[in-house]
Design an enzyme around this catalytic site. Structure first.
Site, PDB file in Angstrom:
ATOM      1  N   ASN A 170      -4.571   6.486  -0.923  1.00  0.00           N
ATOM      2  CA  ASN A 170      -4.052   6.887   0.321  1.00  0.00           C
ATOM      3  C   ASN A 170      -3.363   8.380   0.145  1.00  0.00           C
ATOM      4  O   ASN A 170      -3.148   9.239   0.992  1.00  0.00           O
ATOM      5  CB  ASN A 170      -2.940   6.185   0.592  1.00  0.00           C
ATOM      6  CG  ASN A 170      -3.550   4.985   1.349  1.00  0.00           C
ATOM      7  OD1 ASN A 170      -4.594   5.060   1.955  1.00  0.00           O
ATOM      8  ND2 ASN A 170      -2.617   3.815   1.297  1.00  0.00           N
ATOM      9  N   HIS A 174      -3.269  -3.301  -5.826  1.00  0.00           N
ATOM     10  CA  HIS A 174      -3.508  -2.869  -4.430  1.00  0.00           C
ATOM     11  C   HIS A 174      -5.005  -3.167  -4.048  1.00  0.00           C
ATOM     12  O   HIS A 174      -5.682  -2.168  -4.498  1.00  0.00           O
ATOM     13  CB  HIS A 174      -3.287  -1.413  -4.300  1.00  0.00           C
ATOM     14  CG  HIS A 174      -3.366  -0.870  -2.844  1.00  0.00           C
ATOM     15  ND1 HIS A 174      -3.502   0.628  -2.655  1.00  0.00           N
ATOM     16  CD2 HIS A 174      -3.409  -1.559  -1.616  1.00  0.00           C
ATOM     17  CE1 HIS A 174      -3.647   0.721  -1.268  1.00  0.00           C
ATOM     18  NE2 HIS A 174      -3.520  -0.414  -0.947  1.00  0.00           N
ATOM     19  N   SER A 203       0.850  -1.234  -0.043  1.00  0.00           N
ATOM     20  CA  SER A 203      -0.044   0.033   0.015  1.00  0.00           C
ATOM     21  C   SER A 203       0.813   1.286   0.048  1.00  0.00           C
ATOM     22  O   SER A 203       0.428   2.430  -0.271  1.00  0.00           O
ATOM     23  CB  SER A 203      -0.926   0.128   1.141  1.00  0.00           C
ATOM     24  OG  SER A 203      -0.231  -0.401   2.468  1.00  0.00           O
ATOM     25  N   GLU A 230      -6.125  -0.771  -7.278  1.00  0.00           N
ATOM     26  CA  GLU A 230      -5.309   0.096  -7.886  1.00  0.00           C
ATOM     27  C   GLU A 230      -4.312  -0.785  -8.503  1.00  0.00           C
ATOM     28  O   GLU A 230      -3.497  -1.362  -7.765  1.00  0.00           O
ATOM     29  CB  GLU A 230      -4.687   0.860  -6.740  1.00  0.00           C
ATOM     30  CG  GLU A 230      -5.610   1.966  -6.146  1.00  0.00           C
ATOM     31  CD  GLU A 230      -4.801   2.951  -5.219  1.00  0.00           C
ATOM     32  OE1 GLU A 230      -5.445   4.079  -4.806  1.00  0.00           O
ATOM     33  OE2 GLU A 230      -3.928   2.662  -4.539  1.00  0.00           O
TER      34      GLU A 230
HETATM   35  P1  NAI Z   1      -0.894  -9.232   8.244  1.00  0.00           P
HETATM   36  O1  NAI Z   1       0.143  -9.054   9.143  1.00  0.00           O
HETATM   37  O2  NAI Z   1      -2.200  -9.720   8.488  1.00  0.00           O
HETATM   38  O3  NAI Z   1      -0.112 -10.785   7.056  1.00  0.00           O
HETATM   39  C1  NAI Z   1       1.075 -10.883   6.641  1.00  0.00           C
HETATM   40  C2  NAI Z   1       1.353 -12.385   6.713  1.00  0.00           C
HETATM   41  O4  NAI Z   1       2.373 -12.277   5.849  1.00  0.00           O
HETATM   42  C3  NAI Z   1       1.640 -12.931   7.939  1.00  0.00           C
HETATM   43  O5  NAI Z   1       0.955 -13.923   7.934  1.00  0.00           O
HETATM   44  C4  NAI Z   1       3.186 -13.154   7.894  1.00  0.00           C
HETATM   45  O6  NAI Z   1       3.431 -14.379   8.647  1.00  0.00           O
HETATM   46  C5  NAI Z   1       3.139 -13.274   6.497  1.00  0.00           C
HETATM   47  N1  NAI Z   1       4.639 -13.170   6.306  1.00  0.00           N
HETATM   48  C6  NAI Z   1       5.515 -12.051   6.569  1.00  0.00           C
HETATM   49  N2  NAI Z   1       6.709 -12.265   6.036  1.00  0.00           N
HETATM   50  C7  NAI Z   1       6.701 -13.192   5.073  1.00  0.00           C
HETATM   51  C8  NAI Z   1       7.432 -13.947   3.866  1.00  0.00           C
HETATM   52  N3  NAI Z   1       8.874 -13.446   3.856  1.00  0.00           N
HETATM   53  N4  NAI Z   1       7.098 -14.855   3.390  1.00  0.00           N
HETATM   54  C9  NAI Z   1       5.624 -15.445   3.465  1.00  0.00           C
HETATM   55  N5  NAI Z   1       5.007 -14.635   4.393  1.00  0.00           N
HETATM   56  C10 NAI Z   1       5.329 -13.814   5.247  1.00  0.00           C
HETATM   57  O7  NAI Z   1      -0.741  -8.236   7.092  1.00  0.00           O
HETATM   58  P2  NAI Z   1      -1.844  -7.644   5.988  1.00  0.00           P
HETATM   59  O8  NAI Z   1      -2.452  -6.601   6.623  1.00  0.00           O
HETATM   60  O9  NAI Z   1      -2.620  -8.751   5.418  1.00  0.00           O
HETATM   61  O10 NAI Z   1      -0.920  -6.912   4.836  1.00  0.00           O
HETATM   62  C11 NAI Z   1      -0.280  -7.773   3.994  1.00  0.00           C
HETATM   63  C12 NAI Z   1       0.344  -6.532   3.005  1.00  0.00           C
HETATM   64  O11 NAI Z   1      -0.971  -6.083   2.287  1.00  0.00           O
HETATM   65  C13 NAI Z   1       1.277  -5.627   3.349  1.00  0.00           C
HETATM   66  O12 NAI Z   1       1.949  -5.216   2.377  1.00  0.00           O
HETATM   67  C14 NAI Z   1       0.244  -4.169   3.525  1.00  0.00           C
HETATM   68  O13 NAI Z   1       0.831  -2.996   3.551  1.00  0.00           O
HETATM   69  C15 NAI Z   1      -0.880  -4.548   2.347  1.00  0.00           C
HETATM   70  N6  NAI Z   1      -2.088  -4.145   2.772  1.00  0.00           N
HETATM   71  C16 NAI Z   1      -2.730  -4.152   3.843  1.00  0.00           C
HETATM   72  C17 NAI Z   1      -3.981  -3.437   3.976  1.00  0.00           C
HETATM   73  C18 NAI Z   1      -4.756  -3.573   5.433  1.00  0.00           C
HETATM   74  O14 NAI Z   1      -5.635  -2.704   5.640  1.00  0.00           O
HETATM   75  N7  NAI Z   1      -4.336  -4.464   6.113  1.00  0.00           N
HETATM   76  C19 NAI Z   1      -4.698  -2.931   2.840  1.00  0.00           C
HETATM   77  C20 NAI Z   1      -3.853  -2.762   1.689  1.00  0.00           C
HETATM   78  C21 NAI Z   1      -2.635  -3.314   1.496  1.00  0.00           C
END
Ligand code: NAI
Length: 510
Positions: A187, A137, A116, A149
């Site tokens: 954003n 995104h 994001s 996006e």
């Molecule tokens: P989250 O913390 O819920 O999930 C991330 C997952 O990735 C975790 O289960 C973790 O164990 C895993 N992980 C971390 N490093 C890893 C690796 N090297 N290889 C494989 N798995 C790995 O995070 P969330 O909220 O799902 O966000 C994920 C991505 O999406 C980020 O880039 C975030 O910026 C983006 N994003 C998040 C939004 C939100 O509202 N939460 C909205 C739009 C984008």
């Protein structure tokens, strides 16, 4: 085409769900052992609830779940036509993952990042084939939020962007194309929604509940203060902070000390039980509004100008039996540009009610010599609701009562706030329009995409270019210029796109 998803957190699980719902085979991998299986288990519970409520057929839920395979090794995604990463938001970790994926998949496989905030160009720097990397995104919660996006970095192939946009459409989403720049589209354009509220609070012009009520009346589902409480002040602060750094300290993105204070104090919003408001239990209350009644015959009101705000108020008053006349500014000594007054006003007796052009009431009173003067916020909808009003310092009590009465009769609860330049709605909307105009000027997205993005990505009641059409470029530039004159900094500089359009209108173009 099979889909690989890396990262089975909130976003990865949501993306897996919609891809599987659209009929794709999905491999779901997470670095944390058991996390992918847990994500599928949680999805099973969610889908069961929908089946129980009769919202989803059992067979459909079964086949959707059957298409998602949690996998223990990343190599399992090697056959995917597209791999979407939704792992931790860190450039170094994402780069490492993408390099690993590039060694596993075929040269035709598209690599997508759900980042994001990280530059897609930077993510692709070390890839052998950076042209196949794209930002995809999604918004949270993925199954409910329509917008995607599709973000191209400097090296991204336009055919890859088209393929991904087409895929998003088939998954029931609405894609918009964006160039990889700080904040992408949503954003970035949304920053002033929070920033203007925070500056109003810092300068003690209005309370959180007044600001929220004013913007809800303008059609926003939530006001900025309640929304920041929901998002979490730590998250909201860090997005603004990262925009500031990424824009090489453009002061427009300067975070607020009001929000910093909340973050430092652990008052993060809903999740910590307190932010601007207390949670749970404290219901959002409409701020106190006046009940002043002036017992006179329906007075005569003269409406100057043709803005939506004055014509709507005029129509509402005439619907209540008031005698409303519409004066042409050219025939009116009060309406001359050099009178120091605003273009759009209502006159009742010796009281002037001006629609904000960015100047505070005190300034207009000083410039025009009229002391019985009020400034009201702009109105964007016909639906009745609160409207902010501020009075010039010398305004008499009887005249104030006249204004309160007029607004009440028009179905607009008067909400008296301190004499804020640009009030609440006008300055917020003008700045949203300005940010969108700059994004378009800089080739981040086109106008239609900016409107779609803000309506679908943040649930705004209208897109910034729709507001521009409603208010007119003259009014928007005027508000920005007046704010610029009051605050004297870079923050309120009008976008060149708006300026060009204004000049174009003056010489008869568009
Ligand atoms: P989250 O913390 O819920 O999930 C991330 C997952 O990735 C975790 O289960 C973790 O164990 C895993 N992980 C971390 N490093 C890893 C690796 N090297 N290889 C494989 N798995 C790995 O995070 P969330 O909220 O799902 O966000 C994920 C991505 O999406 C980020 O880039 C975030 O910026 C983006 N994003 C998040 C939004 C939100 O509202 N939460 C909205 C739009 C984008």
């Amino acid at each position: 085409m099979a889909v690989g998803i890396v990262g089975a957190g909130t976003m990865g699980a949501g993306i897996a769900q919609i891809a599987a719902a659209a009929g794709h085979k999905v491999w779901l991998f997470d670095a944390k052992s058991g996390a992918a299986t847990q994500a599928v288990d949680k999805l099973r519970i969610d889908l069961q609830k929908r089946v129980d409520m009769g919202k989803l057929a059992y067979a459909e839920a079964q086949s959707l779940l059957g298409r998602i395979e949690p996998v223990d090794a990343i190599a399992a995604v090697s056959e995917a036509g597209i791999v979407i990463e939704a792992i931790v938001e860190r450039l170094d970790v994402k780069r490492e993952l993408l390099a690993e994926l590039e060694m596993l998949v075929s040269d035709q496989t598209i690599l997508a990042s759900n980042t994001s905030s990280i530059s897609v160009t930077a993510l692709g720097r070390d890839l052998r084939l950076p042209q196949r990397l794209i930002g995809m995104h999604f918004f949270n919660p993925v199954p409910a939020m329509k917008l995607v996006e599709v973000v191209s970095g400097a090296a991204t192939d336009s055919a890859v962007a088209r393929t991904v946009a087409d895929r998003a459409t088939r998954w029931g989403k609405v894609p918009i194309y964006a160039r990889s720049t700080p904040g992408f589209v949503v954003n970035r354009i949304a920053r002033p929604f929070y920033a203007e509220a925070l500056l109003l609070l810092q300068d003690r012009y209005a309370t959180p509940s007044e600001i929220d009520a004013a913007l809800r009346a303008a059609g926003f589902r939530m006001g900025p203060c309640e929304l920041m409480d929901l998002i979490g002040h730590d998250v909201n602060f860090s997005v603004t902070d990262s925009m500031l750094a990424a824009s090489f300290f453009d002061r427009r993105y300067t975070p607020s000390i009001v929000q910093r204070e909340l973050v430092d104090g652990g008052l993060l919003g809903r999740k910590s039980g307190r932010g601007f408001y207390h949670y749970p239990a404290e219901p959002l209350v409409e701020p106190a509004v006046s009940n002043t009644q002036v017992n006179t015959d329906p007075p005569r009101v003269s409406v100057r100008g043709d803005s939506f705000t004055v014509t709507t108020l005029g129509a509402e008053l005439s619907g209540e039996g008031w005698d409303v006349e519409y004066a042409h500014p050219a025939e009116d000594s009060l309406g001359h540009a050099d009178s120091g007054l605003m273009k759009d006003m209502l006159l009742v007796g010796d009281m002037l009610i001006c629609v904000t052009d960015g100047r505070p009431a005190a300034e207009v009173a000083a410039q025009s010599g009229h002391r019985h003067l009020a400034v009201i916020d702009i109105i964007l909808r016909e639906d009745p609701g609160p409207v902010c009003v501020a009075f010039a310092p010398g305004c008499g009590d009887r005249q104030r009562a006249v204004v309160h009465n007029l607004l009440e009769v028009a179905g607009r609860k008067p909400m008296e706030i301190a004499d804020a330049p640009g009030m609440v709605v006008a300055r917020t909307v003008a700045m949203l329009v300005n940010e969108a105009a700059d994004a378009v000027q800089q080739g981040v997205c086109d106008e239609a995409s900016a409107d779609i993005a803000m309506k679908l990505g943040t649930n705004y009641p209208a897109g910034p270019f729709e507001w521009l059409g409603k208010l007119g470029v003259h009014a928007v530039c005027h508000i920005l210029d007046r704010l610029d004159a009051v605050y004297r900094g870079e923050r309120y500089r009008a976008s060149l796109l708006l300026r060009r359009r204004l000049w174009g209108q003056k010489v008869g173009g568009n």
